[in-house]
Design a protein around this motif. Structure first.
Motif, PDB file in Angstrom:
ATOM      1  N   ALA A  30      10.786  30.419  77.625  1.00  0.00           N
ATOM      2  CA  ALA A  30      12.016  31.171  77.361  1.00  0.00           C
ATOM      3  C   ALA A  30      12.443  31.844  78.654  1.00  0.00           C
ATOM      4  O   ALA A  30      11.621  32.388  79.382  1.00  0.00           O
ATOM      5  N   PRO A  31      13.709  31.832  78.951  1.00  0.00           N
ATOM      6  CA  PRO A  31      14.160  32.501  80.172  1.00  0.00           C
ATOM      7  C   PRO A  31      13.963  34.006  80.060  1.00  0.00           C
ATOM      8  O   PRO A  31      14.118  34.596  78.997  1.00  0.00           O
ATOM      9  N   VAL A  32      13.614  34.612  81.149  1.00  0.00           N
ATOM     10  CA  VAL A  32      13.381  36.058  81.175  1.00  0.00           C
ATOM     11  C   VAL A  32      14.731  36.750  81.296  1.00  0.00           C
ATOM     12  O   VAL A  32      15.550  36.393  82.126  1.00  0.00           O
ATOM     13  N   ARG A  33      14.952  37.730  80.415  1.00  0.00           N
ATOM     14  CA  ARG A  33      16.211  38.472  80.446  1.00  0.00           C
ATOM     15  C   ARG A  33      16.191  39.448  81.612  1.00  0.00           C
ATOM     16  O   ARG A  33      15.177  40.082  81.874  1.00  0.00           O
ATOM     17  N   PRO A  34      17.296  39.576  82.313  1.00  0.00           N
ATOM     18  CA  PRO A  34      17.327  40.527  83.426  1.00  0.00           C
ATOM     19  C   PRO A  34      17.266  41.962  82.901  1.00  0.00           C
ATOM     20  O   PRO A  34      17.650  42.250  81.768  1.00  0.00           O
ATOM     21  N   ALA A  35      16.770  42.847  83.740  1.00  0.00           N
ATOM     22  CA  ALA A  35      16.672  44.255  83.357  1.00  0.00           C
ATOM     23  C   ALA A  35      18.069  44.851  83.234  1.00  0.00           C
ATOM     24  O   ALA A  35      19.006  44.429  83.901  1.00  0.00           O
ATOM     25  N   ILE A  36      18.195  45.853  82.391  1.00  0.00           N
ATOM     26  CA  ILE A  36      19.475  46.526  82.196  1.00  0.00           C
ATOM     27  C   ILE A  36      19.734  47.405  83.415  1.00  0.00           C
ATOM     28  O   ILE A  36      18.906  48.225  83.784  1.00  0.00           O
TER      29      ILE A  36
END
Length: 77
Positions: A30-36
């Motif tokens: 799964a692609p890693v979501r970027p930090a907010i």
């Protein structure tokens, strides 16, 4: 791309090996979501309607006291 006798084969640009013979690289599940990078928006909850106060019923004693007061008032009138 390399042209040989009648067919085309894709080759690695760095080493020239045919791509059919290269190992497949593992793909991340799964692609890693970027930090907010900002503060998330705060949800506003809907305002509750003001409730009407509940009208209390008169007790039996209060009803009798009012009747007695009315009777005494009628006597003096």
């Amino acid at each position: 791309m390399r042209l040989d006798a009648g067919h085309h084969t894709l080759t690695c640009g760095a080493c020239g090996a045919p791509l059919q013979q290269l190992k497949l690289l593992p793909v991340a599940a799964a692609p890693v979501r970027p930090a907010i990078s900002h503060q998330p928006r705060v949800r506003k909850l809907p305002k509750a309607k003001p409730t009407k106060p509940v009208k209390r019923r008169k007790s039996l004693f209060r009803k009798l006291a009012e009747e007695a007061f009315d009777l005494v008032e009628d006597i003096f009138d």
